[in-house]
Design a protein around this motif. Structure first.
Motif, mmCIF file in Angstrom:
data_model
loop_
_atom_site.group_PDB
_atom_site.id
_atom_site.type_symbol
_atom_site.label_atom_id
_atom_site.label_comp_id
_atom_site.label_asym_id
_atom_site.label_seq_id
_atom_site.Cartn_x
_atom_site.Cartn_y
_atom_site.Cartn_z
ATOM 1 N N ASP A 192 23.614 38.773 43.012
ATOM 2 C CA ASP A 192 22.828 39.394 41.806
ATOM 3 C C ASP A 192 23.452 38.400 40.581
ATOM 4 O O ASP A 192 22.808 38.304 39.777
ATOM 5 N N THR A 193 23.985 37.770 40.928
ATOM 6 C CA THR A 193 24.948 36.168 40.453
ATOM 7 C C THR A 193 22.978 35.461 39.661
ATOM 8 O O THR A 193 23.209 35.570 38.358
ATOM 9 N N ALA A 194 22.660 34.995 40.701
ATOM 10 C CA ALA A 194 21.805 34.415 40.260
ATOM 11 C C ALA A 194 20.501 35.053 39.696
ATOM 12 O O ALA A 194 19.663 34.140 39.294
ATOM 13 N N TRP A 195 20.129 36.265 39.789
ATOM 14 C CA TRP A 195 19.246 36.697 38.768
ATOM 15 C C TRP A 195 19.510 36.587 37.508
ATOM 16 O O TRP A 195 18.740 36.567 36.879
ATOM 17 N N ASN A 196 20.904 37.611 37.516
ATOM 18 C CA ASN A 196 21.492 37.788 35.658
ATOM 19 C C ASN A 196 21.923 35.827 35.478
ATOM 20 O O ASN A 196 21.608 36.380 33.807
ATOM 21 N N GLU A 197 21.946 34.814 36.165
ATOM 22 C CA GLU A 197 22.071 33.561 35.052
ATOM 23 C C GLU A 197 20.144 33.027 35.097
ATOM 24 O O GLU A 197 20.421 32.498 33.952
ATOM 25 N N LYS A 198 19.155 33.023 35.935
ATOM 26 C CA LYS A 198 18.243 33.652 35.555
ATOM 27 C C LYS A 198 17.869 34.091 34.592
ATOM 28 O O LYS A 198 16.963 33.559 33.092
#
Length: 376
Positions: free
Chosen positions: A327-333
C-alpha cells in the motif's frame, strides 16, 4: 462498605465521562461535508455516518448535496467544507482532466481518507431492449450536466461494447437525481451509476423494470476498450443491486464510491481523528444501507483509489494493521504522479494563457498524456 462502593462507582462514572469528553474532543463540534444529491447512495451513506458521529461524539454534521462534481468540490477547495463524499471526480480533478481541464481548474492536490468498493455497469430499463452493452446502439442514454464522474464512466462502459457517444443518443439532465429517475419517466433508456441509488429501486418496481448489462470478466477486448477511456476500473461480481434477486450476482466494473476526500493541507491530526471515528462508529452505521458493511477499513482503507491517501489516514491504518508495504508503494507512486501533473500545470498554464478555452483544454490533455506516459 456501601459508601466505598458508591464512591467507587461515582469515581468510575466520572472517569468514563472524562474519557468520553476526551474522545469527543478529537472531532470538531461541527463539520460540513458535501455529497451527491438527496436520494443518491452517497448522500444516504454520508447521512448514516454523520448520524453515527452525532450519537457517539456529539458532532453536528451539515451535508451539502450537489448533483455536479464541481458543486461537490468547490466548497471543499474554498475551505467551506471539511470533507467531500466524491465519486470519480476525485480522480478527474486530481488529473485536471475533462471538465477540469480549464484555466480555472487544472490538477488539485487532494487526498483520500477512505472509499468503499462499488459496482457500476450500463443500467437499463427492462423494456428498453438492452440485454448487452452492444444493444445500446441508438438508445437514449442519460448523462448529467457538469458530472464527468457519471458521464465518462458511461462512455468507458459503452466502449466495452465497442460503442462511442456517436452511436447512442445522449440526453443530458441538469442534476444527478433527474438523470437517474429519467428511465422510470421513460425519458431515457439507460444510464451508468452505482446500482443502489434510490431511483433505481423505483425503476425496478415500475412497469419498465430494470436490467444490468453484463461486463464479463473474460471479455478481454471489452476491458481493453474500457481502459482506454478510463483506467481505474476492473471486473467485479456485484450482489447488492436494485431489483437483483437474492443470491444472484451481476457482472459489473468495480471502482470506489463514495470516496471521502479532503485537501492535502488538512491537518494530519484532524484526518486521523476522522478515520478513527469512522472506524469506531462502524457498528452504529453499518446497517444504514445494504452497502454500508463495505466501509470496514479492510475494504475502504486500502488502495487502489482515486487519489493518494492522506498521511493522517495512513497513520491510523498502520496502527490498525490494515496498511501494508504494498500500500505504501502504491501511495508513493500515486503521489509522484500527482506531483508531476501539478508541476506540469504550473508551467503549462501561464505559457498557454492566450488560448481559447477549448484549445487550452485540448493542449493540456495532450500535455497531461505526455506526463503520464513518462512516469515509471
Amino acid at each position: 462498605m456501601k459508601t466505598a462502593i458508591k464512591y467507587g462507582a461515582a469515581l468510575g462514572g466520572l472517569m468514563a465521562l472524562g474519557a468520553l469528553s476526551a474522545s469527543a474532543q478529537e472531532l470538531p463540534q461541527t463539520m460540513v461535508w458535501t455529497s451527491y444529491d438527496v436520494g443518491s447512495a452517497g448522500y444516504a451513506e454520508a447521512s448514516a455516518i454523520a448520524d453515527a458521529f452525532g450519537k457517539e461524539f456529539g458532532t453536528r454534521v451539515r451535508i451539502q448535496p450537489s448533483g455536479s462534481g464541481i458543486g461537490r468540490l468547490q466548497p471543499l477547495l474554498q475551505g467551506r467544507a471539511d470533507y467531500a463524499f466524491l465519486a470519480t471526480e476525485a480522480f478527474f480533478v486530481a488529473e485536471g482532466a475533462f471538465d477540469f481541464a480549464t484555466p480555472d481548474w487544472g490538477p488539485r492536490d487532494l487526498r483520500a481518507v477512505a472509499g468503499r468498493p462499488a459496482g457500476i455497469t450500463l443500467i437499463a430499463a427492462g423494456d428498453a431492449g438492452i440485454e448487452t452493452v452492444e444493444d445500446a446502439r441508438g438508445k437514449r442514454i442519460a448523462f448529467v450536466a457538469g458530472n464527468p464522474s457519471v458521464n465518462v464512466k458511461c462512455e468507458a462502459i459503452l466502449a466495452f461494447g465497442g460503442l462511442t457517444l456517436d452511436d447512442v443518443e445522449v440526453i443530458t439532465f441538469p442534476t444527478y437525481g433527474a438523470a437517474m429517475s429519467s428511465m422510470t419517466r421513460n425519458e431515457s433508456d439507460a444510464t451508468c451509476t452505482t446500482p443502489t441509488t434510490s431511483q433505481l429501486y423505483e425503476l425496478a418496481e415500475s412497469p419498465r423494470g430494470i436490467h444490468y448489462a453484463p461486463l464479463e470478466a473474460d471479455n478481454t477486448s471489452g476491458w481493453e476498450g474500457l481502459a482506454k477511456v478510463l483506467p481505474i476500473m476492473g471486473p467485479s461480481d456485484e450482489d447488492i443491486a436494485a431489483g437483483l434477486p437474492e443470491g444472484e450476482t451481476a457482472k459489473m466494473a468495480a471502482y470506489r464510491y463514495p470516496v471521502i476526500t479532503t485537501t492535502s493541507e488538512k491537518s494530519a491530526d484532524d484526518v486521523y481523528a476522522f478515520i478513527k471515528a469512522l472506524d469506531e462508529t462502524y457498528d452504529l452505521y453499518k446497517d444504514g444501507t445494504a452497502t454500508m458493511p463495505r466501509w470496514t477499513l479492510e475494504k475502504s482503507g486500502r488502495p487502489a483509489i482515486d487519489v493518494p491517501f492522506h498521511e493522517g489516514a495512513i497513520r491510523y491504518l498502520e496502527e490498525k494493521g490494515v496498511w501494508t508495504e504494498e500500500d505504501t508503494a502504491w501511495n508513493e507512486k500515486r503521489v509522484a504522479r500527482l506531483d508531476a501533473l501539478l508541476a506540469a500545470w504550473e508551467e503549462f498554464k501561464p505559457a498557454n494563457a492566450e488560448l481559447e478555452e477549448e484549445a487550452f483544454a485540448e493542449a493540456w490533455m495532450a500535455r497531461r498524456a505526455e506526463v503520464v506516459a513518462g512516469l515509471n
